[in-house]
Design an enzyme around this catalytic site. Structure first.
Site, PDB file in Angstrom:
ATOM      1  N   PHE A 186     -22.556  -5.167 -11.660  1.00  0.00           N
ATOM      2  CA  PHE A 186     -23.576  -4.247 -11.133  1.00  0.00           C
ATOM      3  C   PHE A 186     -25.003  -4.771 -11.296  1.00  0.00           C
ATOM      4  CE2 PHE A 186     -20.287  -1.646 -13.469  1.00  0.00           C
ATOM      5  CZ  PHE A 186     -19.420  -1.567 -12.399  1.00  0.00           C
ATOM      6  N   CYS A 187     -25.184  -6.091 -11.253  1.00  0.00           N
ATOM      7  CA  CYS A 187     -26.516  -6.696 -11.461  1.00  0.00           C
ATOM      8  C   CYS A 187     -27.143  -6.236 -12.777  1.00  0.00           C
ATOM      9  CB  CYS A 187     -27.464  -6.391 -10.300  1.00  0.00           C
ATOM     10  SG  CYS A 187     -26.942  -7.120  -8.767  1.00  0.00           S
ATOM     11  N   ALA A 188     -26.288  -5.886 -13.724  1.00  0.00           N
ATOM     12  CA  ALA A 188     -26.783  -5.526 -15.063  1.00  0.00           C
ATOM     13  C   ALA A 188     -25.939  -6.337 -16.046  1.00  0.00           C
ATOM     14  CB  ALA A 188     -26.637  -4.032 -15.296  1.00  0.00           C
TER      15      ALA A 188
END
Ligand code: PLP
Length: 459
Positions: free
Chosen positions: A373-375
């Site tokens: 999740f781009c985290a």
């Protein structure tokens, strides 16, 4: 828990809720979109407004023609609509950008122009957009998490103390796109201001789901800088927002340079416009701003507190259901008092996250998000990956990256949709060995529509 009305009274307001999508068996079903944290479908009001306004469309700030004047006025009015929406101070500028990522990069660039060796505190729960832009411009340190993956205010305070006044900015998310946790932003702001630093809030997952108030400058709980994206709040067409004190942008060279940002330019010298114009070189995205302010108008009329409480019912129901499915691990706790937005991430024993997402899509037309999740650092921490494991994934071109499955709701999702999802997930969990075998590790997408062309209705 039985709901008398398993539908959503907001459903008709959103485009594409009845869109049919193909399944692996060739049948068509109504799509279920549980990926609203990535992007939301447009509000019908936004589409109508765009279509109605289109005949008046012309260039902003670049003409004396009637249409151009109307567009320029509307674009400037957009700033006031945004200011009022989040109660930004009169001394703040509202800068229109492409999205939250661009907003944060612009802010990092503007603040970095200050020559001093200074510290930015980001956190262990940030989207990469609120982590990477700071790294090459400041000394960056990260506020740690509690055992349940929430932000540790103790860690924040001890870092503020340890850096002895060198912290320029604390950059923190309003709500996590992985766990859904809402951070106690105003409490954090109070602490940050006590130590003479400023606070930037990444509002990408926060602003669309609950009412946000930046509070006046003279409040210790004031938010100094805020960014968010239109496409996550039912207003596609590419507009983001960056809000902050005018003085931040007044004396720095903007990251994008060109027409619209300047007064008179010679080959020897540049006369810059005042912010926000200085920060918006190039032709402005007028339709994007129209979409955003229309969405703001609609969401405000619906009342963000009501939207928030409806979405809380959805997420509570989903988490309740997920907790009863054998083999599911949830990556955020639910203690009844916690503040959260309507998303949750999980894993299912015996199946890779990409398999779960693929099966949900192929068997029931349910769109979820899977991966990191781009985290990345946050998910790595929630999964308790060691440094060696992370290094392995970084250095091996292996398709089976670690990750989770995320469901995220919008105001138009329903309990009925969640029931369909929970029923299928229970079935998948019971037969995970069969599915692990059937959907091999590297999954071939099969998204052909065949010759079944359907009119995709919206509104
Ligand atoms: N911050 C958070 C918390 C997000 O969830 C996202 C996108 O998912 C972003 C920032 C980046 O938003 P955008 O892609 O609109 O720039």
């Amino acid at each position: 828990m039985i709901y008398r009305n398993p539908g959503s009274c907001f459903r008709n307001l959103v485009a594409g809720t009845e869109t049919k999508v193909p399944l692996a068996n060739g049948k068509y079903v109504t799509a279920i979109n549980f990926d609203n944290a990535a992007t939301t479908p447009p509000l019908c009001s936004v589409l109508r407004e765009i279509a109605q306004f289109a005949p008046m469309y012309a260039s902003v700030h670049r003409g004396k023609g009637y249409k151009s004047i109307v567009c320029s006025d509307l674009y400037e009015h957009g700033r006031e609509v945004v200011r009022e929406f989040v109660n930004a101070d009169k001394r703040d500028v509202v800068i229109f950008t492409k999205n939250t990522t661009e907003s944060i990069n612009m802010l990092a660039y503007a603040l970095a122009a200050d020559e001093k060796e200074q510290v930015v505190l980001s956190t262990d729960m940030e989207h990469l957009a609120n982590d990477m832009p700071w790294r090459d411009k400041f000394t960056v340190d990260y506020i740690a998490l509690t055992r349940s993956g929430r932000l540790s205010l103790k860690s924040l305070e001890s870092k503020l103390q340890a850096y002895e006044g060198k912290v320029k900015l604390v950059a923190v998310t309003g709500a996590s796109n992985v766990t859904g946790y809402i951070n106690p932003i105003h409490e954090i702001a109070r602490l940050v201001h006590t130590y003479g630093a400023r606070i930037f809030v990444d509002g990408a997952q926060w602003v669309p789901h609950t009412s946000v108030n930046m509070r006046p400058y003279d409040s210790a709980e004031h938010i100094d800088y805020l960014a968010f994206s239109g496409h996550k709040m039912y207003a596609p067409f590419g507009t983001g927002v960056l809000i902050g004190p005018k003085e931040t942008f007044a004396n720095t060279i903007p990251v994008y340079q060109g027409g619209g940002a300047v007064g008179l330019v010679s080959q020897q010298a540049i006369e810059w416009e005042a912010p926000p114009a200085k920060c918006e070189a190039g032709t402005p995205n007028m339709m994007g701003v129209l979409a955003l302010i229309t969405a703001i108008d609609t969401l405000s009329k619906l009342n963000l507190d009501d939207i928030h409480s409806y979405e809380q019912k959805l997420i509570d129901y989903a988490i309740g259901g997920l907790s009863t499915i054998p083999g599911i691990t949830l990556y955020s706790i639910r203690d009844g008092t916690e503040e959260r937005v309507s998303l949750v991430s999980f894993s299912l024993e015996g199946l890779h996250h990409s398999q779960v997402a693929e099966i949900l899509s192929r068997k029931a037309g349910i769109a979820v998000r899977n991966g990191l999740f781009c985290a990345h650092p946050y998910v790595e921490k929630l999964l308790r990956l060691s440094d060696e494991e992370i290094k392995y994934y970084q250095t091996h071109d292996d398709k089976s990256l670690p990750g989770l499955v995320r469901i995220s709701f919008g105001l138009y999702n329903t309990i009925r949709e969640i029931d369909i999802f929970l029923e299928l997930l229970t079935h998948i969990a019971r037969h995970h060995q069969f599915y692990a075998h059937k959907y091999g590790y590297v999954l071939e997408p099969n998204r052909s529509n065949g010759d079944k062309k359907e009119e995709y209705p919206y509104c």
